[in-house]
Design a protein around this motif. Sequence first.
Motif, PDB file in Angstrom:
ATOM      1  N   SER A   1       0.842  -1.195   0.000  1.00  0.00           N
ATOM      2  CA  SER A   1       0.000   0.000   0.000  1.00  0.00           C
ATOM      3  C   SER A   1       0.877   1.244   0.000  1.00  0.00           C
ATOM      4  O   SER A   1       1.904   1.291   0.662  1.00  0.00           O
ATOM      5  CB  SER A   1      -0.891   0.028   1.244  1.00  0.00           C
ATOM      6  OG  SER A   1      -1.713  -1.114   1.280  1.00  0.00           O
ATOM      7  N   GLU A   2       0.453   2.259  -0.733  1.00  0.00           N
ATOM      8  CA  GLU A   2       1.163   3.535  -0.768  1.00  0.00           C
ATOM      9  C   GLU A   2       0.639   4.485   0.305  1.00  0.00           C
ATOM     10  O   GLU A   2       1.320   5.405   0.721  1.00  0.00           O
ATOM     11  CB  GLU A   2       0.981   4.205  -2.146  1.00  0.00           C
ATOM     12  CG  GLU A   2       1.608   3.421  -3.281  1.00  0.00           C
ATOM     13  CD  GLU A   2       3.127   3.481  -3.253  1.00  0.00           C
ATOM     14  OE1 GLU A   2       3.673   4.565  -2.973  1.00  0.00           O
ATOM     15  OE2 GLU A   2       3.765   2.447  -3.496  1.00  0.00           O
ATOM     16  N   LYS A   3      -0.611   4.257   0.714  1.00  0.00           N
ATOM     17  CA  LYS A   3      -1.239   5.130   1.700  1.00  0.00           C
ATOM     18  C   LYS A   3      -2.023   4.269   2.679  1.00  0.00           C
ATOM     19  O   LYS A   3      -2.222   3.077   2.459  1.00  0.00           O
ATOM     20  CB  LYS A   3      -2.151   6.142   1.014  1.00  0.00           C
ATOM     21  CG  LYS A   3      -3.287   5.499   0.231  1.00  0.00           C
ATOM     22  CD  LYS A   3      -4.130   6.526  -0.481  1.00  0.00           C
ATOM     23  CE  LYS A   3      -5.225   5.802  -1.237  1.00  0.00           C
ATOM     24  NZ  LYS A   3      -6.097   6.691  -1.949  1.00  0.00           N
TER      25      LYS A   3
ATOM     26  N   GLY B   1      -6.439  -2.973   4.516  1.00  0.00           N
ATOM     27  CA  GLY B   1      -5.431  -3.941   4.104  1.00  0.00           C
ATOM     28  C   GLY B   1      -4.009  -3.466   4.292  1.00  0.00           C
ATOM     29  O   GLY B   1      -3.068  -4.229   4.094  1.00  0.00           O
ATOM     30  N   ALA B   2      -3.825  -2.213   4.681  1.00  0.00           N
ATOM     31  CA  ALA B   2      -2.475  -1.674   4.874  1.00  0.00           C
ATOM     32  C   ALA B   2      -1.930  -2.080   6.238  1.00  0.00           C
ATOM     33  O   ALA B   2      -2.660  -2.202   7.211  1.00  0.00           O
ATOM     34  CB  ALA B   2      -2.485  -0.151   4.752  1.00  0.00           C
ATOM     35  N   LEU B   3      -0.631  -2.275   6.277  1.00  0.00           N
ATOM     36  CA  LEU B   3       0.092  -2.476   7.522  1.00  0.00           C
ATOM     37  C   LEU B   3       0.839  -1.169   7.772  1.00  0.00           C
ATOM     38  O   LEU B   3       1.645  -0.749   6.937  1.00  0.00           O
ATOM     39  CB  LEU B   3       1.058  -3.656   7.397  1.00  0.00           C
ATOM     40  CG  LEU B   3       1.929  -3.966   8.607  1.00  0.00           C
ATOM     41  CD1 LEU B   3       1.074  -4.324   9.819  1.00  0.00           C
ATOM     42  CD2 LEU B   3       2.886  -5.099   8.287  1.00  0.00           C
ATOM     43  N   VAL B   4       0.529  -0.506   8.874  1.00  0.00           N
ATOM     44  CA  VAL B   4       1.037   0.838   9.126  1.00  0.00           C
ATOM     45  C   VAL B   4       1.883   0.846  10.394  1.00  0.00           C
ATOM     46  O   VAL B   4       1.426   0.414  11.453  1.00  0.00           O
ATOM     47  CB  VAL B   4      -0.130   1.847   9.279  1.00  0.00           C
ATOM     48  CG1 VAL B   4       0.403   3.256   9.505  1.00  0.00           C
ATOM     49  CG2 VAL B   4      -1.052   1.798   8.075  1.00  0.00           C
ATOM     50  N   LYS B   5       3.104   1.359  10.259  1.00  0.00           N
ATOM     51  CA  LYS B   5       3.987   1.521  11.417  1.00  0.00           C
ATOM     52  C   LYS B   5       4.042   3.001  11.755  1.00  0.00           C
ATOM     53  O   LYS B   5       4.410   3.820  10.920  1.00  0.00           O
ATOM     54  CB  LYS B   5       5.392   1.011  11.127  1.00  0.00           C
ATOM     55  CG  LYS B   5       6.327   1.087  12.325  1.00  0.00           C
ATOM     56  CD  LYS B   5       7.696   0.535  11.961  1.00  0.00           C
ATOM     57  CE  LYS B   5       8.635   0.386  13.121  1.00  0.00           C
ATOM     58  NZ  LYS B   5       8.751   1.465  14.037  1.00  0.00           N
TER      59      LYS B   5
ATOM     60  N   LYS C   1      -3.481   8.935   4.557  1.00  0.00           N
ATOM     61  CA  LYS C   1      -2.164   9.541   4.772  1.00  0.00           C
ATOM     62  C   LYS C   1      -1.072   8.658   4.177  1.00  0.00           C
ATOM     63  O   LYS C   1      -1.257   7.465   3.968  1.00  0.00           O
ATOM     64  CB  LYS C   1      -1.907   9.748   6.264  1.00  0.00           C
ATOM     65  CG  LYS C   1      -2.964  10.584   6.949  1.00  0.00           C
ATOM     66  CD  LYS C   1      -2.386  11.893   7.373  1.00  0.00           C
ATOM     67  CE  LYS C   1      -3.395  12.680   8.184  1.00  0.00           C
ATOM     68  NZ  LYS C   1      -3.836  13.867   7.527  1.00  0.00           N
ATOM     69  N   LYS C   2       0.082   9.274   3.918  1.00  0.00           N
ATOM     70  CA  LYS C   2       1.222   8.554   3.344  1.00  0.00           C
ATOM     71  C   LYS C   2       2.382   8.557   4.325  1.00  0.00           C
ATOM     72  O   LYS C   2       2.356   9.260   5.332  1.00  0.00           O
ATOM     73  CB  LYS C   2       1.631   9.218   2.031  1.00  0.00           C
ATOM     74  CG  LYS C   2       0.548   9.111   0.975  1.00  0.00           C
ATOM     75  CD  LYS C   2       0.993   9.690  -0.338  1.00  0.00           C
ATOM     76  CE  LYS C   2      -0.136   9.509  -1.353  1.00  0.00           C
ATOM     77  NZ  LYS C   2       0.203  10.024  -2.644  1.00  0.00           N
ATOM     78  N   MET C   3       3.390   7.764   4.003  1.00  0.00           N
ATOM     79  CA  MET C   3       4.564   7.657   4.842  1.00  0.00           C
ATOM     80  C   MET C   3       5.177   9.044   5.072  1.00  0.00           C
ATOM     81  O   MET C   3       5.275   9.847   4.154  1.00  0.00           O
ATOM     82  CB  MET C   3       5.591   6.725   4.183  1.00  0.00           C
ATOM     83  CG  MET C   3       6.701   6.315   5.107  1.00  0.00           C
ATOM     84  SD  MET C   3       7.684   4.955   4.452  1.00  0.00           S
ATOM     85  CE  MET C   3       8.598   5.773   3.176  1.00  0.00           C
ATOM     86  N   GLY C   4       5.536   9.333   6.319  1.00  0.00           N
ATOM     87  CA  GLY C   4       6.125  10.611   6.668  1.00  0.00           C
ATOM     88  C   GLY C   4       5.115  11.632   7.159  1.00  0.00           C
ATOM     89  O   GLY C   4       5.490  12.640   7.745  1.00  0.00           O
ATOM     90  N   GLU C   5       3.835  11.395   6.922  1.00  0.00           N
ATOM     91  CA  GLU C   5       2.806  12.331   7.368  1.00  0.00           C
ATOM     92  C   GLU C   5       2.450  12.046   8.828  1.00  0.00           C
ATOM     93  O   GLU C   5       2.717  10.969   9.351  1.00  0.00           O
ATOM     94  CB  GLU C   5       1.560  12.236   6.484  1.00  0.00           C
ATOM     95  CG  GLU C   5       1.797  12.721   5.065  1.00  0.00           C
ATOM     96  CD  GLU C   5       0.526  12.766   4.242  1.00  0.00           C
ATOM     97  OE1 GLU C   5       0.264  13.830   3.655  1.00  0.00           O
ATOM     98  OE2 GLU C   5      -0.189  11.752   4.177  1.00  0.00           O
TER      99      GLU C   5
ATOM    100  N   ILE D   1       4.591   2.126   5.567  1.00  0.00           N
ATOM    101  CA  ILE D   1       3.329   1.493   5.153  1.00  0.00           C
ATOM    102  C   ILE D   1       3.676   0.339   4.211  1.00  0.00           C
ATOM    103  O   ILE D   1       4.441   0.497   3.280  1.00  0.00           O
ATOM    104  CB  ILE D   1       2.407   2.506   4.424  1.00  0.00           C
ATOM    105  CG1 ILE D   1       2.093   3.701   5.323  1.00  0.00           C
ATOM    106  CG2 ILE D   1       1.105   1.818   3.984  1.00  0.00           C
ATOM    107  CD1 ILE D   1       1.332   4.803   4.619  1.00  0.00           C
ATOM    108  N   TRP D   2       3.096  -0.816   4.511  1.00  0.00           N
ATOM    109  CA  TRP D   2       3.286  -1.963   3.622  1.00  0.00           C
ATOM    110  C   TRP D   2       1.967  -2.321   2.976  1.00  0.00           C
ATOM    111  O   TRP D   2       0.925  -2.213   3.524  1.00  0.00           O
ATOM    112  CB  TRP D   2       3.782  -3.183   4.412  1.00  0.00           C
ATOM    113  CG  TRP D   2       5.144  -3.045   4.964  1.00  0.00           C
ATOM    114  CD1 TRP D   2       6.324  -3.362   4.360  1.00  0.00           C
ATOM    115  CD2 TRP D   2       5.491  -2.588   6.281  1.00  0.00           C
ATOM    116  NE1 TRP D   2       7.360  -3.116   5.222  1.00  0.00           N
ATOM    117  CE2 TRP D   2       6.887  -2.638   6.395  1.00  0.00           C
ATOM    118  CE3 TRP D   2       4.755  -2.110   7.361  1.00  0.00           C
ATOM    119  CZ2 TRP D   2       7.564  -2.258   7.532  1.00  0.00           C
ATOM    120  CZ3 TRP D   2       5.431  -1.727   8.493  1.00  0.00           C
ATOM    121  CH2 TRP D   2       6.817  -1.803   8.582  1.00  0.00           C
TER     122      TRP D   2
END
Length: 146
Positions: A79-81, A85-89, A127-131, A145-146
């Motif tokens: 996932s880009e955002k 289904g996203a794995l978010v750290k 949201k995206k990585m870094g936000e 985000i994976w």
Amino acid sequence: MNKEEIINIAKTKLADKIQYFENLIAETRASNNDTKSSMGDKYETGREMLQQEINNLQRQLNEVLNQQAILQKITSDPSEKVQNGALVKTDKGLFYIAASMGEFLCDNKKVMTVSAESPLVKAMFGKKMGETFTINNINQNIENIW
């Protein structure tokens, strides 16, 4: 992080819950049949209470079946955002967005499964990585985000 492994753990966890509720319902139905008697009203009250318990268990089972249906639609694609289904750290934890099933370990890391309907996911959705995002007056930074 291996998203495929997380999905498999979640599916196994749900399958176990489904089996648990199906067994409980079957056992409760069997005990409901055992109470049939012509001895009086107190047995009718007991049977009604057992029936209410069966209905409650059936509702819980349906909820788990709905969670399983949500999980079946999710792929392990990256996932880009932040989305279903996203794995978010974040700097506060690791979150898998699917169905709310609690916490489990994967690769010795705690993964919290959360529903897309939860306030946490609503705050970070899209949201995206870094936000960053804020929930309960706490800022969190999305690290990956994976």
